[in-house]
Scaffold this active site. Sequence first.
Site, PDB file in Angstrom:
ATOM      1  N   GLU A   1       8.680   3.246  14.249  1.00  0.00           N
ATOM      2  CA  GLU A   1       9.497   3.638  13.097  1.00  0.00           C
ATOM      3  C   GLU A   1       9.466   5.155  12.986  1.00  0.00           C
ATOM      4  O   GLU A   1       8.444   5.793  13.227  1.00  0.00           O
ATOM      5  CB  GLU A   1       8.942   3.003  11.813  1.00  0.00           C
ATOM      6  CG  GLU A   1       9.139   1.504  11.791  1.00  0.00           C
ATOM      7  CD  GLU A   1       8.864   0.864  10.433  1.00  0.00           C
ATOM      8  OE1 GLU A   1       7.932   1.293   9.740  1.00  0.00           O
ATOM      9  OE2 GLU A   1       9.602  -0.067  10.072  1.00  0.00           O
TER      10      GLU A   1
ATOM     11  N   CYS B   1      -3.087   1.559   6.827  1.00  0.00           N
ATOM     12  CA  CYS B   1      -3.256   0.999   8.162  1.00  0.00           C
ATOM     13  C   CYS B   1      -3.818   2.054   9.109  1.00  0.00           C
ATOM     14  O   CYS B   1      -4.429   1.735  10.117  1.00  0.00           O
ATOM     15  CB  CYS B   1      -1.921   0.492   8.676  1.00  0.00           C
ATOM     16  SG  CYS B   1      -0.633   1.737   8.536  1.00  0.00           S
TER      17      CYS B   1
ATOM     18  N   ASN C   1       0.808  -1.233   0.000  1.00  0.00           N
ATOM     19  CA  ASN C   1       0.000   0.000   0.000  1.00  0.00           C
ATOM     20  C   ASN C   1       0.841   1.284   0.000  1.00  0.00           C
ATOM     21  O   ASN C   1       0.410   2.303  -0.558  1.00  0.00           O
ATOM     22  CB  ASN C   1      -1.032  -0.011   1.134  1.00  0.00           C
ATOM     23  CG  ASN C   1      -0.435  -0.083   2.506  1.00  0.00           C
ATOM     24  OD1 ASN C   1       0.736  -0.407   2.676  1.00  0.00           O
ATOM     25  ND2 ASN C   1      -1.246   0.209   3.503  1.00  0.00           N
TER      26      ASN C   1
ATOM     27  N   GLU D   1       4.958  -3.638  12.303  1.00  0.00           N
ATOM     28  CA  GLU D   1       3.978  -2.581  11.998  1.00  0.00           C
ATOM     29  C   GLU D   1       2.804  -3.279  11.335  1.00  0.00           C
ATOM     30  O   GLU D   1       2.871  -3.629  10.154  1.00  0.00           O
ATOM     31  CB  GLU D   1       4.597  -1.536  11.058  1.00  0.00           C
ATOM     32  CG  GLU D   1       5.762  -0.767  11.645  1.00  0.00           C
ATOM     33  CD  GLU D   1       5.339   0.253  12.696  1.00  0.00           C
ATOM     34  OE1 GLU D   1       4.121   0.513  12.834  1.00  0.00           O
ATOM     35  OE2 GLU D   1       6.212   0.789  13.383  1.00  0.00           O
TER      36      GLU D   1
HETATM   37  P1  NAD Z   1       0.437  -8.883   3.981  1.00  0.00           P
HETATM   38  O1  NAD Z   1       0.637  -9.229   5.400  1.00  0.00           O
HETATM   39  O2  NAD Z   1      -0.385  -9.789   3.146  1.00  0.00           O
HETATM   40  O3  NAD Z   1       1.833  -8.775   3.226  1.00  0.00           O
HETATM   41  C1  NAD Z   1       2.854  -7.951   3.732  1.00  0.00           C
HETATM   42  C2  NAD Z   1       4.189  -8.502   3.272  1.00  0.00           C
HETATM   43  O4  NAD Z   1       4.365  -9.789   3.833  1.00  0.00           O
HETATM   44  C3  NAD Z   1       4.312  -8.679   1.770  1.00  0.00           C
HETATM   45  O5  NAD Z   1       5.619  -8.371   1.371  1.00  0.00           O
HETATM   46  C4  NAD Z   1       4.045 -10.145   1.575  1.00  0.00           C
HETATM   47  O6  NAD Z   1       4.657 -10.677   0.418  1.00  0.00           O
HETATM   48  C5  NAD Z   1       4.682 -10.721   2.808  1.00  0.00           C
HETATM   49  N1  NAD Z   1       4.153 -12.016   3.214  1.00  0.00           N
HETATM   50  C6  NAD Z   1       2.904 -12.487   3.056  1.00  0.00           C
HETATM   51  N2  NAD Z   1       2.824 -13.726   3.566  1.00  0.00           N
HETATM   52  C7  NAD Z   1       4.040 -14.033   4.059  1.00  0.00           C
HETATM   53  C8  NAD Z   1       4.584 -15.176   4.715  1.00  0.00           C
HETATM   54  N3  NAD Z   1       3.857 -16.259   4.974  1.00  0.00           N
HETATM   55  N4  NAD Z   1       5.871 -15.139   5.093  1.00  0.00           N
HETATM   56  C9  NAD Z   1       6.627 -14.065   4.841  1.00  0.00           C
HETATM   57  N5  NAD Z   1       6.177 -12.948   4.226  1.00  0.00           N
HETATM   58  C10 NAD Z   1       4.888 -12.941   3.837  1.00  0.00           C
HETATM   59  O7  NAD Z   1      -0.112  -7.399   3.973  1.00  0.00           O
HETATM   60  P2  NAD Z   1      -0.461  -6.480   2.716  1.00  0.00           P
HETATM   61  O8  NAD Z   1      -1.786  -6.925   2.199  1.00  0.00           O
HETATM   62  O9  NAD Z   1       0.664  -6.389   1.761  1.00  0.00           O
HETATM   63  O10 NAD Z   1      -0.560  -5.047   3.401  1.00  0.00           O
HETATM   64  C11 NAD Z   1      -1.694  -4.612   4.030  1.00  0.00           C
HETATM   65  C12 NAD Z   1      -1.584  -4.758   5.528  1.00  0.00           C
HETATM   66  O11 NAD Z   1      -0.433  -4.034   5.975  1.00  0.00           O
HETATM   67  C13 NAD Z   1      -2.741  -4.167   6.258  1.00  0.00           C
HETATM   68  O12 NAD Z   1      -3.115  -5.002   7.320  1.00  0.00           O
HETATM   69  C14 NAD Z   1      -2.190  -2.840   6.784  1.00  0.00           C
HETATM   70  O13 NAD Z   1      -2.858  -2.351   7.900  1.00  0.00           O
HETATM   71  C15 NAD Z   1      -0.788  -3.202   7.070  1.00  0.00           C
HETATM   72  N6  NAD Z   1       0.063  -2.012   7.101  1.00  0.00           N
HETATM   73  C16 NAD Z   1       0.541  -1.597   8.322  1.00  0.00           C
HETATM   74  C17 NAD Z   1       1.317  -0.455   8.400  1.00  0.00           C
HETATM   75  C18 NAD Z   1       1.842   0.010   9.718  1.00  0.00           C
HETATM   76  O14 NAD Z   1       2.760   0.816   9.719  1.00  0.00           O
HETATM   77  N7  NAD Z   1       1.314  -0.445  10.847  1.00  0.00           N
HETATM   78  C19 NAD Z   1       1.617   0.271   7.246  1.00  0.00           C
HETATM   79  C20 NAD Z   1       1.110  -0.174   6.025  1.00  0.00           C
HETATM   80  C21 NAD Z   1       0.343  -1.339   5.969  1.00  0.00           C
END
Ligand code: NAD
Length: 490
Positions: A471, A297, A164, A263
């Site tokens: 962060e 998020c 995102n 995060e």
């Molecule tokens: P996601 O958890 O599906 O993926 C995040 C990352 O993890 C990607 O690079 C993905 O390839 C990797 N990933 C997925 N499965 C994995 C596994 N089994 N092992 C290792 N890596 C794996 O999340 P998303 O859909 O890409 O992003 C959206 C989410 O991120 C939302 O929940 C959002 O709230 C959160 N987010 C949080 C922040 C924050 O700062 N708190 C900022 C941005 C997004």
Amino acid sequence: MLTETHLTQTERDAIDSIPHGLFIDGDWRPGTDTMPVIDPATGERLRTVADASPDDGLRALTAAAAAQADWARTPPRQRSDILLRAHRLLLDDVERLALVMTLEMGKPLAEARGEVAYAAEFLRWFAEEAVRLDGGYMHAPTGGSRFLVTRQPVGPSLLITPWNFPMAMGARKIGPALAAGCTCVVKPAEQTPLSMLALAEVLHRAGAPAGVVNVVTTSDPAALIEPVIADGRARKLSFTGSTAVGKLLLEQCARTVMRTSMELGGNAPFLVFDDADLDAAVDGAMLAKMRNIGQACTAANRILVQRGIADAFATRLADRMAALPMGRGTEPGVVVGPLIDADAVAKVTELVADARRRGATAVTGGEPHPGPGNFYPATVLTDVPADAPIGHTEIFGPVAALSVFDTEVEAVTRANDTPYGLVSYVYTENLRRGLRVSEALDTGMVGLNQGVVSDPAAPFGGVKESGLGREGGLVGIDEFLETKYIRVAL
Ligand code: NAD
């Protein structure tokens, strides 16, 4: 078979200018396979990039581990200068980089430009921090000895980022890692590899030595990451993504007691009290809801409005939302770009339909767009019942879910009634109430009469299931440092 998306020549040139290999040990290398990058506005293919195997992931780790000792010894001023050069290179190239980001992720071009600048600012902020790592000197209370306290890089770091904010979430980790003296392996989200590959190239041009930054793109993150964590040479995982994946990775990290920063997801309450400045509250709600087409998020997930101004607030918000232009992020003036993929549209569609079945009213929007592309129109729902899943799930779309409260206690109780704790927003003109409520909210961050809290100079992060660590800000670099104490006999 995916068809090639139709691009203008400028768009095609921007996409083709991004390297498509794996960046390992200062070189661009082919992956074991290739994977497509999809244009979310059309569902068609933008281009392909390298698809890394688990062995490629371990090769990247080997490069990071080999470069660690030299990088840790590199004078802080040199590390700082590399980050400063990268900051400048990003800003000088903002149009091309923003266009690539919009094409692969969907966000409006104006927001993509903002994200490139935001990413650049993280690099500058941590360039400034790199030369201010301090320590301590004290007398042992029992006498005789002296204590020296110094801080050292934690070591090779694994950085995993979401789609995102495909460049800023990388810069928010790479900046402090490099400033602290850590090398890294970066794994961007499979939906948006191009922005991270572009950032890797910028850091390379800025002078980051071979092996200091490595980027591996993969269509199978689970298969690539698990052996990298299990290997033991990476000493830190910094993850931004969903809470579900974060929990899985925490389990894996427990096996080698690897340090983690998490995060994770959010479910931000946005509280509007009767005594709020209504115009400011509507402006803030638009920002907190619509930034990144609701896919943040920090997005306002539950908008709770005190009864006295609930109707006026809903009417004004619905008027503003209904007027937002929807379309491809590259079109001038567009605010509502496509969601990241068809699953995201299906999720939002079901959450809204379910809330309506439970009695919520769609004041504007409320039905999915027929397509093509992954569009969902800006929507305002009122009278959302407390038990509706839309209030307990990250919507990640342009849907404002409103409900009414009567008292301050009720507002705080409902706001805190979630396992998440990233951010909350409070609108009131009463400073005492504003501070009282801000302190009572169980979140790592609060926007008090503010619809956006993110700032490289501020500590960003959540409590409860929204994460561990911070962060940015003065504490962001601590996530990549170990404290060492040396006891000196006199
Ligand atoms: P996601 O958890 O599906 O993926 C995040 C990352 O993890 C990607 O690079 C993905 O390839 C990797 N990933 C997925 N499965 C994995 C596994 N089994 N092992 C290792 N890596 C794996 O999340 P998303 O859909 O890409 O992003 C959206 C989410 O991120 C939302 O929940 C959002 O709230 C959160 N987010 C949080 C922040 C924050 O700062 N708190 C900022 C941005 C997004």
